[in-house]
Design a protein around this motif. Structure first.
Motif, PDB file in Angstrom:
ATOM      1  N   PHE B 343      54.941  23.675 -44.786  1.00 57.88           N
ATOM      2  CA  PHE B 343      55.041  22.644 -43.760  1.00 57.88           C
ATOM      3  C   PHE B 343      55.844  21.426 -44.217  1.00 57.88           C
ATOM      4  O   PHE B 343      56.690  20.933 -43.465  1.00 57.88           O
ATOM      5  N   ARG B 347      59.564  19.594 -42.748  1.00 60.91           N
ATOM      6  CA  ARG B 347      59.482  18.219 -42.224  1.00 60.91           C
ATOM      7  C   ARG B 347      60.104  17.219 -43.172  1.00 60.91           C
ATOM      8  O   ARG B 347      59.767  16.036 -43.107  1.00 60.91           O
ATOM      9  N   ARG B 348      60.935  17.685 -44.060  1.00 59.45           N
ATOM     10  CA  ARG B 348      61.533  16.752 -45.028  1.00 59.45           C
ATOM     11  C   ARG B 348      62.284  15.664 -44.266  1.00 59.45           C
ATOM     12  O   ARG B 348      63.128  15.965 -43.423  1.00 59.45           O
ATOM     13  N   PRO B 349      61.988  14.398 -44.564  1.00 55.97           N
ATOM     14  CA  PRO B 349      62.558  13.315 -43.741  1.00 55.97           C
ATOM     15  C   PRO B 349      64.079  13.244 -43.788  1.00 55.97           C
ATOM     16  O   PRO B 349      64.698  12.744 -42.846  1.00 55.97           O
ATOM     17  N   VAL B 352      64.758  15.873 -41.081  1.00 51.93           N
ATOM     18  CA  VAL B 352      64.087  15.717 -39.791  1.00 51.93           C
ATOM     19  C   VAL B 352      63.710  14.251 -39.645  1.00 51.93           C
ATOM     20  O   VAL B 352      62.898  13.732 -40.404  1.00 51.93           O
ATOM     21  N   ARG B 353      64.334  13.588 -38.712  1.00 51.49           N
ATOM     22  CA  ARG B 353      64.064  12.155 -38.542  1.00 51.49           C
ATOM     23  C   ARG B 353      63.848  11.871 -37.063  1.00 51.49           C
ATOM     24  O   ARG B 353      64.570  12.400 -36.218  1.00 51.49           O
ATOM     25  N   GLY B 355      61.748  13.047 -35.131  1.00 53.27           N
ATOM     26  CA  GLY B 355      61.483  14.279 -34.369  1.00 53.27           C
ATOM     27  C   GLY B 355      62.701  15.154 -34.169  1.00 53.27           C
ATOM     28  O   GLY B 355      62.614  16.188 -33.508  1.00 53.27           O
ATOM     29  N   MET B 357      65.596  17.567 -35.722  1.00 53.33           N
ATOM     30  CA  MET B 357      66.032  18.331 -36.885  1.00 53.33           C
ATOM     31  C   MET B 357      67.558  18.294 -36.905  1.00 53.33           C
ATOM     32  O   MET B 357      68.215  18.716 -35.962  1.00 53.33           O
TER      33      MET B 357
END
Lengths: 319, 515
Positions: B343, B347-349, B352-353, B355, B357
């Motif tokens: 997970f 969701r690595r910032p 993915v920022r 919301g 991708m």
């Protein structure tokens, strides 16, 4: 059974673990230039798996820029920079390096001050070096270990006497700020208690410099330091990028694209650097007005192909 | 054709209760022993083609991503130009030397492994030639990795349409076998995105082809498994870049998740869709959108009708089930461990920022290589019509359960184009599919060492399901080519074989992959 809550930090693996996925090719500047698998970490690891000797990989080993982009790209967690350096140590020197003592008579005492080990590239841009020293409050230093940095890169021997001569005064410093990433990593091993920072990070943390970054800047991260501590720095620079709006030399994987792609022979001055293709790629399609570099060694490469202003991070006009 | 005959375990080790009455032989190609190699190598060099014969050059190509087929070429050539490849193929025809073409080497059944002869490394031809932002097309050499193409397109605010979720897939490889993305339910497979090609035929002619120019060669080149040409350049459709908005729904039932996936595809409810599972215990239906408007429409019309749950809802429903079944606690702990690994990766910032991708292939491919990849990858698959898909997935899942404690299923739809039916013949697209085809990959986790026999038996049993229900396969070549005649029938295979013999008289190009 309950190891699910344990934080796993697997130890780096060696070439035998290479599965041949080719992910290192995507980020390798030498691959970009040659399109020849033999000149990539993948090619070297696979050749070693088939029993090929270092001597038969001489050109490939020489070609590596040690930018380290392959390290965070490798899903097998192989320390590919260490692999190449180890291979270099197995080869006769490309050019004999005289890493002898400098015969310093008086040992400097930094009395708990910060010390900047600027290295050859930053010394060539003296205004930037002076600005960096002033911003970071660093004491002047007589011996910045540029010969040791070059020896580390070439896989050459460093005598115990020269090592001690270099380290002895540094032990009196409060912290070391190091421009050369290979040297910084080695200092971390030699002086494990010392606080050691990378120059780019040390400067970019300063609020006054951050305020000078614009959304039409291309900010060029020094790739060796970035990749050597990728997990921490990818977040740091991502935040910096979002805070300032500037573009960065990061690809879609957030791996740093080097501005130059110099082989060991080119770094040693045995061959003429040909950075143009790499530097063009870095600028391709970007709408920018200024280039800000962490590594003074990038300044000349950009100035050769672009009329855009190129400044070292330390030289950004201050508030 | 081999007629089905009674099978005895001594023929080949297979699972004891796999389908009977089907002859199965592992079809590792015989090594080409090098007759006339020296003369061939001399002729090639005289023609100016650089032939590399060292272990350092050839060793990197000893296996493919599957890691179960091993072979070594006599020599390798780094692709430089269509003219160079033309010279290579003309001389190879003359001397009868096999030429195996390799892109990213992501085959799993040895299709890109040279069992002797020449290995042609297409990644040497990997430069973008022109980007036409107005017409939304790109002309590129086909040895380019899709990811490298994305890097170039992104500088112009553009993106490719669909490509495999793997950073080291090449354009040429995908045009030859399909190429599936999570937007394939809307846009079709990667091979459907090609407008025009430059190809080199097995006899060395350089031909430009498209739907309107040399159409027959275009049809054979696309999804041709490298049998009829080497594709050297391609003009592809592209689009404006958008980050994607992801939503995840979790199911405990494969059937329910597949039904919801197919409904979303039929209703054109999302821009991306697919299923990725941890065994059949946690089934994740992912949907994604290119715009806020599309996501808002989904939220309004379809979201409430999906039978999956959010992460918390799924966990709350799973908890009592596992509490009441202590013998399943190891499985529950595996799910937790896997969740902890995967997970955060999704969701690595930096990817993915807010919301969004930024690049789906980077996120998925990095996770795949890190948490699924290993020295061996065995990924048998089934490709079926929409109607047969639930049966294929559930039966294949039962086979996975039998062979492995841990595995993953990846399911995705492929929008079919009526005008591309000639391309689809003898390919991963099943002949009876209308509207959409569906594919499911069955990927065991290699968290222990398995014998080749175990892996081969597993593959056979999955492929046997395909024969039983009438399916096709994405990976039907190489070591699994024994299934081709049984899946497609003699008439179709013989017709294609005749075309192959006409195009490639010495049968040198990608020998043993299909025929």
């Amino acid at each position: 059974m309950f190891d699910i809550f344990a934080k796993a930090t697997p130890a780096p693996r060696d070439y035998a673990a290479c599965s041949g996925c080719s992910l290192c090719l995507l980020v390798c500047p030498v691959w970009r230039k040659t399109r020849d698998l033999r000149y990539t970490p993948h090619g070297r690891a696979k050749a070693l798996q088939h029993g090929v000797a270092a001597a038969d990989l001489k050109d490939s080993i020489d070609s590596c820029t040690l930018c380290g982009a392959c390290v965070p790209a490798c899903p097998e967690n192989i320390d590919l920079v260490a692999m190449t350096l180890d291979l270099r140590r197995q080869l006769p020197p490309v050019r004999p390096l005289a890493i002898g003592t400098r015969g310093v008579k008086k040992i400097a005492d930094y009395s708990r001050q910060s010390v900047l080990l600027a290295g050859a590239a930053l010394r060539e841009h003296d205004a930037a070096r002076r600005a960096a020293m002033q911003l970071l409050g660093c004491a002047p230093v007589l011996d910045d270990g540029d010969d040791i940095a070059l020896a580390l890169e070439a896989g050459a021997q460093i005598s115990a006497a020269r090592q001690e001569e270099f380290l002895l005064p540094l032990r009196t410093a409060a912290q070391l700020i190091v421009a050369d990433a290979l040297l910084a990593q080695q200092l971390g091993r030699w002086l494990p208690q010392m606080q050691i920072s990378n120059l780019g990070m040390a400067l970019s943390r300063r609020a006054d410099l951050r305020r000078q970054l614009r959304n039409d800047d291309l900010y060029v991260i020094e790739p060796r330091a970035y990749h050597a501590d990728y997990e921490a720095r990818v977040r740091y620079y991502d935040d910096l990028r979002h805070a300032t709006g500037c573009a960065m030399n990061l690809d879609l994987q957030r791996i740093a694209i080097p501005a130059t792609a110099r082989s060991l022979s080119q770094r040693l001055g045995l061959k003429t650097p040909d950075d143009a293709e790499q530097t063009h790629w870095l600028l391709q399609g970007r709408k920018i007005a200024r280039i800000v570099v962490e590594d003074a060694g990038d300044i000349a490469a950009f100035r050769q192909i672009s009329t855009l202003p190129v400044v070292h991070l330390a030289e950004l006009p201050n508030d | 054709m081999n007629t089905p005959s009674s099978f005895t375990p001594s023929d080949c080790p297979v699972g004891p209760d796999s389908l009977t009455q089907i002859t199965r032989r592992q079809t590792n190609p015989t090594r080409w022993h090098g007759a006339g190699w020296t003369d061939f190598a001399g002729a090639l060099r005289a023609a100016g083609v650089d032939l590399l014969e060292s272990l350092a050059a050839c060793g990197a190509f000893a296996t493919d991503a599957g890691g179960t087929a091993y072979g070594m070429p006599h020599g390798m050539v780094i692709a430089k130009s269509a003219q160079q490849i033309s010279s290579l193929l003309k001389i190879a025809q003359r001397f009868g030397v096999p030429v195996t073409v390799r892109g990213g080497g992501l085959t799993t059944e040895g299709e890109s492994v040279a069992f002797g002869g020449v290995l042609l490394d297409m990644t040497g031809m990997s430069r973008v030639q022109t980007i036409d932002a107005g017409a939304l097309t790109v002309r590129t050499q086909t040895g380019i990795f899709w990811h490298s193409l994305a890097e170039e397109l992104r500088r112009e605010g553009l993106d490719y349409l669909s490509a495999p979720l793997n950073l080291t897939s090449t354009v040429g490889g995908s045009l030859n076998v399909g190429g599936i993305d999570v937007n394939s339910p809307r846009l079709g497979c990667s091979a459907d995105q090609a407008i025009a090609l430059q190809i080199v035929t097995p006899t060395g002619e350089i031909v430009e082809c498209s739907e309107t120019e040399n159409a027959a060669q275009f049809q054979r080149a696309i999804l041709g498994y490298g049998q009829f040409c080497v594709i050297t350049e391609a003009t592809l459709k592209i689009r404006r870049y958008t980050p994607v908005r992801m939503q995840y729904f979790y199911y405990s039932s494969l059937t329910t998740a597949v039904e919801d996936l197919q409904r979303l595809d039929r209703d054109d409810a999302s821009d991306y869709s697919g299923i990725l599972t941890i065994m059949d215990s946690a089934v994740n239906l992912l949907v994604a959108f290119d715009s806020d408007e599309r996501e808002a429409a989904f939220n309004q019309r379809w979201k409430a009708q999906l039978r999956g749950h959010g992460e918390l809802g799924f966990a709350l429903r799973a908890l009592p089930r596992y509490l009441l079944q202590p013998w399943k606690w190891p499985e529950a702990l595996y799910l937790l461990r896997r969740k902890k690994q995967l997970f955060p990766e999704f969701r690595r910032p930096e990817y993915v920022r807010d919301g969004l991708m930024q690049d789906r292939t980077v996120v998925f491919s990095r996770a795949v290589w890190k948490y699924w990849g290993s020295r061996q990858m065995v990924i048998p698959d089934l490709a079926t019509s929409a109607e047969k898909f639930v049966a294929a997935v559930t039966r294949g899942n039962a086979v996975c359960r039998k062979y492995f404690p841990h595995y993953t299923l990846y399911c995705v739809g492929i929008k079919l184009r009526d005008d591309h039916k000639p391309h689809y013949e003898l390919s991963c697209i099943p002949p009876d599919a209308e509207g959409w085809a569906y594919g499911c990959e069955f990927e065991p986790m290699m968290d222990r060492v398995y014998s080749r026999d175990h892996l081969q038996s597993f593959k056979n049993e999955i492929y046997d399901i395909g024969l039983d229900i009438g399916a096709s396969y994405y990976r039907f070549g190489g070591m699994m080519k024994g299934y081709i005649r049984r899946a497609f029938g003699d008439e179709m295979v013989d017709r294609h074989l005749a075309m192959k013999q006409q195009a490639d008289p010495a049968m040198i190009l990608n020998r043993n992959v299909v025929f």
